[in-house]
Write a protein that holds these residues in place. Structure first.
Motif, PDB file in Angstrom:
ATOM      1  N   ALA A  86       0.902  -1.139  -0.024  1.00 20.24           N
ATOM      2  CA  ALA A  86       0.062  -0.174   0.141  1.00 20.24           C
ATOM      3  C   ALA A  86       0.938   1.073   0.174  1.00 20.24           C
ATOM      4  O   ALA A  86       1.851   1.320   0.548  1.00 20.24           O
ATOM      5  CB  ALA A  86      -0.944  -0.077   1.173  1.00 20.24           C
ATOM      6  N   ALA A  87       0.546   2.089  -0.640  1.00 19.71           N
ATOM      7  CA  ALA A  87       1.119   3.589  -0.729  1.00 19.71           C
ATOM      8  C   ALA A  87       0.366   4.403   0.247  1.00 19.71           C
ATOM      9  O   ALA A  87      -0.575   4.564   0.192  1.00 19.71           O
ATOM     10  CB  ALA A  87       1.221   4.040  -2.066  1.00 19.71           C
ATOM     11  N   MET A  88       1.115   5.353   0.867  1.00 20.04           N
ATOM     12  CA  MET A  88       0.535   6.343   1.642  1.00 20.04           C
ATOM     13  C   MET A  88       0.542   7.649   0.676  1.00 20.04           C
ATOM     14  O   MET A  88       1.301   7.724  -0.230  1.00 20.04           O
ATOM     15  CB  MET A  88       1.456   6.876   2.717  1.00 20.04           C
ATOM     16  N   GLN A  89      -0.732   8.233   0.949  1.00 25.52           N
ATOM     17  CA  GLN A  89      -1.233   9.276  -0.201  1.00 25.52           C
ATOM     18  C   GLN A  89      -1.307  10.428   0.830  1.00 25.52           C
ATOM     19  O   GLN A  89      -1.651  10.215   1.853  1.00 25.52           O
ATOM     20  CB  GLN A  89      -2.300   9.143  -0.791  1.00 25.52           C
ATOM     21  N   THR A  90      -1.205  11.779  -0.023  1.00 26.94           N
ATOM     22  CA  THR A  90      -1.376  12.946   0.947  1.00 26.94           C
ATOM     23  C   THR A  90      -2.254  13.954  -0.094  1.00 26.94           C
ATOM     24  O   THR A  90      -1.626  14.034  -1.259  1.00 26.94           O
ATOM     25  CB  THR A  90      -0.207  13.679   1.374  1.00 26.94           C
ATOM     26  N   VAL A  91      -3.242  14.221   0.285  1.00 28.58           N
ATOM     27  CA  VAL A  91      -4.220  14.962  -0.326  1.00 28.58           C
ATOM     28  C   VAL A  91      -4.633  16.223   0.389  1.00 28.58           C
ATOM     29  O   VAL A  91      -4.803  16.210   1.478  1.00 28.58           O
ATOM     30  CB  VAL A  91      -5.507  14.253  -1.118  1.00 28.58           C
ATOM     31  N   THR A  92      -4.895  17.520  -0.671  1.00 24.83           N
ATOM     32  CA  THR A  92      -5.458  18.454   0.224  1.00 24.83           C
ATOM     33  C   THR A  92      -6.984  18.687  -0.349  1.00 24.83           C
ATOM     34  O   THR A  92      -7.268  18.868  -1.477  1.00 24.83           O
ATOM     35  CB  THR A  92      -4.648  19.865  -0.454  1.00 24.83           C
ATOM     36  N   LEU A  93      -7.830  18.845   0.615  1.00 22.91           N
ATOM     37  CA  LEU A  93      -9.303  19.086   0.267  1.00 22.91           C
ATOM     38  C   LEU A  93      -9.714  20.315   0.538  1.00 22.91           C
ATOM     39  O   LEU A  93      -9.177  20.988   1.703  1.00 22.91           O
ATOM     40  CB  LEU A  93      -9.961  17.962   1.317  1.00 22.91           C
ATOM     41  N   ALA A  94     -10.561  21.131  -0.338  1.00 21.72           N
ATOM     42  CA  ALA A  94     -11.178  22.456  -0.072  1.00 21.72           C
ATOM     43  C   ALA A  94     -12.254  22.047   0.722  1.00 21.72           C
ATOM     44  O   ALA A  94     -13.176  21.333   0.284  1.00 21.72           O
ATOM     45  CB  ALA A  94     -11.315  23.016  -1.254  1.00 21.72           C
ATOM     46  N   VAL A  95     -12.372  22.785   1.892  1.00 19.62           N
ATOM     47  CA  VAL A  95     -13.508  22.583   2.577  1.00 19.62           C
ATOM     48  C   VAL A  95     -14.187  23.996   2.801  1.00 19.62           C
ATOM     49  O   VAL A  95     -13.837  24.734   3.723  1.00 19.62           O
ATOM     50  CB  VAL A  95     -13.415  21.979   4.030  1.00 19.62           C
ATOM     51  N   PRO A  96     -14.649  24.726   1.873  1.00 24.37           N
ATOM     52  CA  PRO A  96     -15.261  26.133   1.871  1.00 24.37           C
ATOM     53  C   PRO A  96     -16.431  26.262   2.982  1.00 24.37           C
ATOM     54  O   PRO A  96     -16.600  27.437   3.469  1.00 24.37           O
ATOM     55  CB  PRO A  96     -15.718  26.399   0.415  1.00 24.37           C
ATOM     56  N   GLY A  97     -16.939  25.247   3.391  1.00 18.95           N
ATOM     57  CA  GLY A  97     -18.103  25.470   4.311  1.00 18.95           C
ATOM     58  C   GLY A  97     -17.676  25.807   5.638  1.00 18.95           C
ATOM     59  O   GLY A  97     -18.571  26.046   6.545  1.00 18.95           O
ATOM     60  N   MET A  98     -16.562  25.771   5.988  1.00 23.51           N
ATOM     61  CA  MET A  98     -16.154  26.003   7.307  1.00 23.51           C
ATOM     62  C   MET A  98     -16.234  27.642   7.536  1.00 23.51           C
ATOM     63  O   MET A  98     -15.543  28.434   6.853  1.00 23.51           O
ATOM     64  CB  MET A  98     -14.615  25.910   7.697  1.00 23.51           C
TER      65      MET A  98
END
Length: 91
Positions: free
Chosen positions: A19-31
């Motif tokens: 398995a590979a570790m992945q890093t993603v950035t999520l936009a969460v505009p509702g905060m």
């Protein structure tokens, strides 16, 4: 030596895929307030395979590190959406 090579080949054939570790950035505009990141972080952290979550209110984003054999971007965005904060992958 031939037996060693055969044993290694057999072990590789039956070993689970790494398995590979992945890093993603999520936009969460509702905060909309400084306590929203707490809820977002809790929701993402409950997804199996997530190892690290950093939520930034000022940027309205979450940076998530996860094991891609257990979690996916779809599971992460579903978790935030289910918590009331729809998110999308930030490109």
């Amino acid at each position: 030596m031939k037996n060693l090579v055969s044993a290694l080949a057999l072990a590789c054939a039956f070993a689970p895929a790494m398995a590979a570790m992945q890093t993603v950035t999520l936009a969460v505009p509702g905060m909309t307030c400084v306590t929203c990141p707490i809820t977002v972080k809790k929701a993402i952290s409950k997804v199996d395979g997530v190892s690290k979550t950093e939520v930034n209110f000022d940027k309205r984003e979450a940076v998530v590190t996860f094991d891609d054999s257990k979690a996916s971007v779809q599971k992460l965005t579903k978790a935030t959406t289910d918590a009331g904060y729809p998110s999308t992958i930030k490109r």
